[in-house]
Write a protein that holds these residues in place. Structure first.
Motif, PDB file in Angstrom:
ATOM      1  N   GLU A  40     -88.191 -29.391  53.359  1.00 56.53           N
ATOM      2  CA  GLU A  40     -88.184 -30.668  54.081  1.00 56.53           C
ATOM      3  C   GLU A  40     -87.328 -31.702  53.354  1.00 56.53           C
ATOM      4  O   GLU A  40     -86.531 -32.412  53.974  1.00 56.53           O
ATOM      5  N   ALA A  41     -87.468 -31.769  52.030  1.00 55.51           N
ATOM      6  CA  ALA A  41     -86.660 -32.706  51.251  1.00 55.51           C
ATOM      7  C   ALA A  41     -85.180 -32.322  51.306  1.00 55.51           C
ATOM      8  O   ALA A  41     -84.300 -33.189  51.381  1.00 55.51           O
ATOM      9  N   PHE A  42     -84.910 -31.028  51.304  1.00 53.87           N
ATOM     10  CA  PHE A  42     -83.528 -30.554  51.381  1.00 53.87           C
ATOM     11  C   PHE A  42     -82.908 -30.925  52.729  1.00 53.87           C
ATOM     12  O   PHE A  42     -81.780 -31.433  52.788  1.00 53.87           O
ATOM     13  N   ARG A  43     -83.645 -30.704  53.813  1.00 57.23           N
ATOM     14  CA  ARG A  43     -83.132 -31.049  55.141  1.00 57.23           C
ATOM     15  C   ARG A  43     -82.877 -32.552  55.256  1.00 57.23           C
ATOM     16  O   ARG A  43     -81.888 -32.980  55.853  1.00 57.23           O
ATOM     17  N   GLY A  44     -83.737 -33.347  54.646  1.00 58.19           N
ATOM     18  CA  GLY A  44     -83.552 -34.785  54.676  1.00 58.19           C
ATOM     19  C   GLY A  44     -82.266 -35.205  53.987  1.00 58.19           C
ATOM     20  O   GLY A  44     -81.554 -36.103  54.465  1.00 58.19           O
ATOM     21  N   LEU A  45     -81.946 -34.549  52.877  1.00 58.89           N
ATOM     22  CA  LEU A  45     -80.710 -34.853  52.156  1.00 58.89           C
ATOM     23  C   LEU A  45     -79.487 -34.439  52.965  1.00 58.89           C
ATOM     24  O   LEU A  45     -78.498 -35.181  53.058  1.00 58.89           O
ATOM     25  N   VAL A  46     -79.542 -33.270  53.586  1.00 55.93           N
ATOM     26  CA  VAL A  46     -78.428 -32.789  54.416  1.00 55.93           C
ATOM     27  C   VAL A  46     -78.207 -33.721  55.607  1.00 55.93           C
ATOM     28  O   VAL A  46     -77.070 -34.028  55.972  1.00 55.93           O
ATOM     29  N   LYS A  47     -79.305 -34.205  56.201  1.00 61.98           N
ATOM     30  CA  LYS A  47     -79.187 -35.063  57.382  1.00 61.98           C
ATOM     31  C   LYS A  47     -78.539 -36.411  57.073  1.00 61.98           C
ATOM     32  O   LYS A  47     -78.050 -37.086  57.975  1.00 61.98           O
ATOM     33  N   ARG A  48     -78.542 -36.819  55.803  1.00 65.18           N
ATOM     34  CA  ARG A  48     -77.935 -38.106  55.441  1.00 65.18           C
ATOM     35  C   ARG A  48     -76.418 -38.014  55.312  1.00 65.18           C
ATOM     36  O   ARG A  48     -75.752 -38.986  54.954  1.00 65.18           O
ATOM     37  N   LEU A  49     -75.854 -36.841  55.590  1.00 68.66           N
ATOM     38  CA  LEU A  49     -74.422 -36.629  55.424  1.00 68.66           C
ATOM     39  C   LEU A  49     -73.595 -37.664  56.182  1.00 68.66           C
ATOM     40  O   LEU A  49     -72.699 -38.301  55.624  1.00 68.66           O
ATOM     41  N   LYS A  50     -73.890 -37.845  57.475  1.00 68.67           N
ATOM     42  CA  LYS A  50     -73.095 -38.761  58.293  1.00 68.67           C
ATOM     43  C   LYS A  50     -73.185 -40.186  57.756  1.00 68.67           C
ATOM     44  O   LYS A  50     -72.179 -40.903  57.675  1.00 68.67           O
ATOM     45  N   GLU A  51     -74.383 -40.572  57.380  1.00 66.28           N
ATOM     46  CA  GLU A  51     -74.585 -41.909  56.813  1.00 66.28           C
ATOM     47  C   GLU A  51     -73.757 -42.110  55.543  1.00 66.28           C
ATOM     48  O   GLU A  51     -73.120 -43.152  55.339  1.00 66.28           O
ATOM     49  N   LEU A  52     -73.733 -41.097  54.689  1.00 68.10           N
ATOM     50  CA  LEU A  52     -72.975 -41.172  53.439  1.00 68.10           C
ATOM     51  C   LEU A  52     -71.475 -41.185  53.693  1.00 68.10           C
ATOM     52  O   LEU A  52     -70.714 -41.887  53.004  1.00 68.10           O
ATOM     53  N   GLU A  53     -71.027 -40.409  54.675  1.00 75.48           N
ATOM     54  CA  GLU A  53     -69.606 -40.407  55.016  1.00 75.48           C
ATOM     55  C   GLU A  53     -69.162 -41.768  55.540  1.00 75.48           C
ATOM     56  O   GLU A  53     -68.075 -42.251  55.211  1.00 75.48           O
ATOM     57  N   GLU A  54     -70.002 -42.397  56.371  1.00 73.53           N
ATOM     58  CA  GLU A  54     -69.655 -43.709  56.921  1.00 73.53           C
ATOM     59  C   GLU A  54     -69.613 -44.780  55.836  1.00 73.53           C
ATOM     60  O   GLU A  54     -68.810 -45.716  55.894  1.00 73.53           O
ATOM     61  N   ALA A  55     -70.464 -44.629  54.844  1.00 77.38           N
ATOM     62  CA  ALA A  55     -70.497 -45.597  53.747  1.00 77.38           C
ATOM     63  C   ALA A  55     -69.343 -45.403  52.776  1.00 77.38           C
ATOM     64  O   ALA A  55     -69.054 -46.291  51.964  1.00 77.38           O
ATOM     65  N   ASN A  56     -68.681 -44.269  52.867  1.00 76.47           N
ATOM     66  CA  ASN A  56     -67.629 -43.928  51.896  1.00 76.47           C
ATOM     67  C   ASN A  56     -66.431 -43.326  52.619  1.00 76.47           C
ATOM     68  O   ASN A  56     -66.198 -42.114  52.574  1.00 76.47           O
TER      69      ASN A  56
END
Length: 614
Positions: free
Chosen positions: A214-230
């Motif tokens: 569950e924690a791993f999936r949560g980290l993977v799901k933040r990919l788009k958010e991280l890309e937009e921030a960077n």
């Protein structure tokens, strides 16, 4: 369920394999990659071993995060005593081989001894065997890749191999996988050649799963958010490392004509944006990575033909065969990159050696025996690559007469803390062992500065500052990068500043991937422990402060034009910075060796008997 490490010990002299399991308490202390490789090396290799003799030990290690379905985790470290430097050799590669190695049932290989005849190792879902490789000896990398896939009846096997340069024991020979990914630095391909180990082939069906899904999936799901921030990550994927060339040139930090200048007049002809518009065929990637920074080029011209199987040139390659040699022909540089991959050579050391030879010849100090070496002469670069790989003519001399590891393409006159890390780094000058000074010029409140603040508070420091605060920045970021090399994480995806994922996400990944309740302080301690393992290996071999130096050329003013013309390091600031580094790092100021107190603090007291420490 305990997280353990499966290690295959391969005795090449006897042709035998023994599989051992490292318990979780040991694995957590040395959690893969570079730290695990150095630990196994120190446990196995006798002091004083000839780097090209049977007593040297070659270790290949991945980490407990390797093979997870997230960007930037498919890295493998190779480690041995370096035939290039005599110190510890340490080098990372990417691609698909590392993830496949773990899926096949190996966290590490330990190769000892020396085979009488060429062999390759075949690991398939936990079953290991050595097979004859005489029919592969002498062949270039693409040919061997195709032959082994045909022989094993599986196009999806992953192959780490040496080319003719490794067979011929060129001191900067690389270990190649996917034909175009390299454990490039420190000459570990020559160690494989000396052991007559042509290749390591892996295939597995047991891909690892995260310990905390569950924690791993949560980290993977933040990919788009991280890309937009960077948004810089999208740029990096589009242009790859080669896109950095024009930026370096503008700042006066582009090594040119054997490090004598900081700008190159044909820079725009060979940078990543020009490549994208002209010869780029496609963008490639490593296992499960979305960044796609790897270049694949194709050229069809007489004397410049490039088969896309050999990938495409990175920033360092364009610099060392390009601006360092005064060559501004992008297609020819793509061919030089392909030739180095074909023969299996580190492009940094090869290009730097050729650039040195060009300058030596121009000064009347070298007879190049007809190679026609001269700054600006692209075809002579191609002739030199082949001569070195095959040890022909003066190429035999250039293949062996290097005293240490050549500098990377980031100029310490311009980025001062890099010069310090170049000097003290245990396996020689390396541009990915600490954060670059330029990150301290990022705007307050920016992504880069917020992430740096997660590991330390460094303030605003000029690129050419080498104060005690800059030394602290260098050591702190060196510890973090050291942890990344231990955890097998790509420094273009995971890091303390501009990368896709930052320090906080790194801690989250370790927890999600392993189940360990790791903290940032534990990760930093893992990184510090790895640095001291490497320095302890060198201390055991009598390598310390006397080797923690920089070439005299860096203390001479740069020529040419641009913002760094006339700039040089001073011996006084360097020596003060080195003394400060030793104090912060817990090294003996007289020898540079780790102290007994530092080893004990890092749970490395077992090394005290090996190391002449106080």
């Amino acid at each position: 369920m305990a997280l353990t490490a499966t290690v295959h010990h391969v005795d090449l002299t006897r042709g035998s394999v023994e599989t051992r399991v490292l318990p979780e308490d040991v694995y957590r202390k040395y959690p893969g990659g570079s730290a695990l490789a150095a630990y196994l090396l120190l446990q196995t290799m006798p002091a004083g071993a000839d780097p090209l003799g049977p007593d040297n030990v070659l270790v290949m290690a991945v980490s407990p995060l390797t093979g997870l379905a997230i960007s930037g985790q498919s890295r493998m470290t190779a480690c041995a005593r370096s035939p290039l430097t005599g110190a510890i050799g340490d080098s990372q590669c990417g691609g698909f081989f590392p993830a496949e190695m773990r899926a096949a049932g190996a966290d590490a290989f330990v190769f000892t001894g020396q085979s009488k005849e060429p062999v390759y190792l075949w690991l398939h879902d936990g079953t290991v065997e050595l097979r004859p490789a005489a029919h592969l000896w002498g062949k270039v990398t693409a040919e061997v890749d195709a032959l082994l896939k045909e022989e094993l009846g599986d196009p999806k096997v992953e192959i780490a191999q040496i080319g003719p340069a490794g067979e011929n024991r060129v001191r900067f020979a690389a270990i190649m996988n996917m034909v175009n990914r390299a454990n490039g630095r420190t000459g570990l391909g020559a160690v494989m050649g000396s052991k007559r180990l042509k290749a390591v082939v892996v295939r597995g069906s047991k891909s690892p799963k995260p310990a905390v899904p569950e924690a791993f999936r949560g980290l993977v799901k933040r990919l788009k958010e991280l890309e937009e921030a960077n948004p810089g990550i999208k740029w990096f994927g589009e242009f790859g490392t080669s896109g950095v060339l024009a930026i370096q040139d503008k700042m006066g930090g582009q090594p040119t004509r054997n490090y004598s200048e900081g700008t190159f007049e044909q820079c725009k002809d060979i940078d990543g944006s020009t490549m994208a518009k002209t010869i780029l065929k496609e963008r490639d990637t490593c296992y499960a990575c979305v960044v796609k920074c790897k270049r694949v080029v194709e050229v069809h011209e007489p004397g410049r033909d490039v088969d896309p199987v050999y990938g495409g040139p990175e920033y360092e390659t364009l610099t060392f065969f390009g601006s360092m040699c005064g060559v501004g022909d992008l297609k020819l540089l793509a061919r030089a990159s392909a030739d180095a991959n074909k023969y299996g050579m580190d492009t940094i050391s090869a290009g730097a050696t050729i650039a040195w030879a060009m300058e030596a010849k121009a000064k009347g100090l070298l007879d190049d025996q007809g190679l026609g070496l001269a700054f600006g002469d692209g075809p002579s670069v191609l002739r030199a690559i082949e001569a070195i790989a095959l040890r022909r003519g003066v190429g035999d001399l250039l293949a062996v007469t290097v005293k240490g590891q050549e500098l990377p393409a980031h100029m310490p006159q311009h980025k001062r803390s890099l010069g310090l890390i170049y000097a003290v780094n245990a396996f020689g000058a390396d541009h990915q062992s600490s954060e670059h000074d330029s990150m301290l010029r990022a705007k307050p409140g920016s992504l880069q500065r917020r992430r740096l603040a997660e590991i330390g508070d460094f303030g605003d420091l000029d690129l050419r500052d080498l104060s005690d605060d800059k030394v602290r920045f260098a050591y702190t970021t060196q510890c973090f990068y050291s942890a990344l090399d231990t955890l097998g994480l790509c420094q273009f995806v995971w890091g303390p500043s501009w990368q896709l994922y930052g320090p906080k996400e790194t801690v989250e990944l370790v927890h999600a991937g392993t189940g360990w309740d790791a903290s940032m302080s534990e990760l930093m301690r893992v990184g510090e422990r790895r640095i001291n393992l490497l320095r302890a290996f060198n201390a055991r071999e009598g390598i310390g402060k006397a080797a923690d130096t920089l070439p005299k050329k860096l203390f001479q003013p740069l020529s040419g034009k641009g913002p760094t013309a006339g700039v040089a390091l001073t011996a006084e600031e360097f020596e003060h910075a080195r003394a400060t580094y030793y104090q912060i790092a817990g090294c003996d100021p007289a020898t540079g060796y780790p102290t007994r107190a530092k080893l004990a603090d890092l749970d490395l007291a077992w090394l005290a008997e090996m190391v002449p420490a106080r």
